[in-house]
Design a protein around this motif. Structure first.
Motif, PDB file in Angstrom:
ATOM      1  N   PHE A 163       0.823  -1.163  -0.055  1.00 29.33           N
ATOM      2  CA  PHE A 163      -0.004  -0.057   0.024  1.00 29.33           C
ATOM      3  C   PHE A 163       0.947   1.201   0.091  1.00 29.33           C
ATOM      4  O   PHE A 163       0.489   2.399  -0.620  1.00 29.33           O
ATOM      5  N   VAL A 164       1.923   1.171   0.842  1.00 33.45           N
ATOM      6  CA  VAL A 164       3.011   2.305   0.945  1.00 33.45           C
ATOM      7  C   VAL A 164       3.609   2.705  -0.445  1.00 33.45           C
ATOM      8  O   VAL A 164       3.588   3.861  -0.978  1.00 33.45           O
ATOM      9  N   ALA A 165       3.930   1.572  -1.196  1.00 36.77           N
ATOM     10  CA  ALA A 165       4.554   1.653  -2.526  1.00 36.77           C
ATOM     11  C   ALA A 165       3.508   2.152  -3.515  1.00 36.77           C
ATOM     12  O   ALA A 165       3.673   3.057  -4.380  1.00 36.77           O
ATOM     13  N   SER A 166       2.213   1.721  -3.418  1.00 40.86           N
ATOM     14  CA  SER A 166       1.281   2.380  -4.456  1.00 40.86           C
ATOM     15  C   SER A 166       0.868   3.632  -3.850  1.00 40.86           C
ATOM     16  O   SER A 166       0.695   4.315  -4.884  1.00 40.86           O
ATOM     17  N   ALA A 194      -3.180  -0.092   8.862  1.00 42.37           N
ATOM     18  CA  ALA A 194      -2.094  -0.044   9.633  1.00 42.37           C
ATOM     19  C   ALA A 194      -0.863   0.840   9.242  1.00 42.37           C
ATOM     20  O   ALA A 194      -0.189   1.462  10.072  1.00 42.37           O
ATOM     21  N   ALA A 195      -0.822   0.956   7.925  1.00 36.43           N
ATOM     22  CA  ALA A 195       0.214   1.835   7.222  1.00 36.43           C
ATOM     23  C   ALA A 195      -0.017   3.342   7.547  1.00 36.43           C
ATOM     24  O   ALA A 195       0.757   4.170   8.288  1.00 36.43           O
ATOM     25  N   VAL A 209      -7.497   5.407   1.913  1.00 32.20           N
ATOM     26  CA  VAL A 209      -7.144   4.113   3.029  1.00 32.20           C
ATOM     27  C   VAL A 209      -8.319   3.214   3.016  1.00 32.20           C
ATOM     28  O   VAL A 209      -9.519   3.453   3.356  1.00 32.20           O
ATOM     29  N   ASN A 210      -7.956   1.940   2.166  1.00 31.09           N
ATOM     30  CA  ASN A 210      -8.791   0.886   2.102  1.00 31.09           C
ATOM     31  C   ASN A 210      -8.268  -0.218   2.560  1.00 31.09           C
ATOM     32  O   ASN A 210      -7.073  -0.788   1.858  1.00 31.09           O
ATOM     33  N   GLY A 211      -8.649  -1.055   3.502  1.00 29.82           N
ATOM     34  CA  GLY A 211      -8.329  -2.247   4.135  1.00 29.82           C
ATOM     35  C   GLY A 211      -7.411  -2.231   5.281  1.00 29.82           C
ATOM     36  O   GLY A 211      -7.077  -1.301   5.653  1.00 29.82           O
TER      37      GLY A 211
END
Length: 159
Positions: free
Chosen positions: A119-122, A141-142, A134-136
């Motif tokens: 997610f962070v890379a995306s 958490a990130a 923020v989904n999921g």
């Protein structure tokens, strides 16, 4: 040379009253640009990975910070913390490296570790902050990890 590097500080002073915070993000290699940023900065936060390769580069940065202070280029430079990022939470080696760094540097090591997450890379590739879209569970958490780290950095800035 040192005078050229001090130029960044003088340029920042010209706009100092216009901003509360100026963040200078530099590549993780020891270059004249990084040295100029350290000479101009009030404080430095050191993001690093937890592999042995990452920590070798970290050691070079600590030496550079010390040299800048020691040579009078920026005696007021404060090291405001070490933040582990892109950490593989399943790696015993990385966990052990973090443990050793905490043992050696104490409270300078931030208590929150920024895990390696797709997610962070995306978010970075889409030019979003990690707290946007923020989904999921992993994204939440990130977001929470990053916000905790940022909150503690801003507390250091206000000191």
């Amino acid at each position: 040379d040192a005078n050229h590097m001090k130029k960044m500080r003088s340029q920042l002073k010209k706009v100092d009253a216009d901003f509360d915070v100026c963040i200078i993000d530099c590549a993780p290699s020891i270059t004249p640009r990084l040295s100029a940023a350290l000479i101009a900065a009030d404080l430095v936060v050191t993001p690093t990975g937890a592999t042995l390769y990452d920590l070798h580069g970290f050691s070079d940065l600590i030496d550079t910070i010390g040299a800048i202070k020691e040579h009078g280029l920026n005696p007021r430079l404060k090291h405001a913390g070490i933040v582990f990022s892109r950490v593989n939470l399943r790696s015993k080696e990385e966990k052990e490296n973090i443990r050793q760094m905490r043992e050696h540097f104490g409270k300078l090591v931030h208590p929150v570790v920024l895990a390696s997450r797709a997610f962070v890379a995306s978010a970075a590739s889409n030019r979003h902050a990690v707290w946007v879209h923020v989904n999921g569970e992993s994204a939440r958490a990130a977001r929470d990890e990053w916000l905790q780290v940022l909150e503690s950095i801003f507390k250091e800035i206000k000191k």
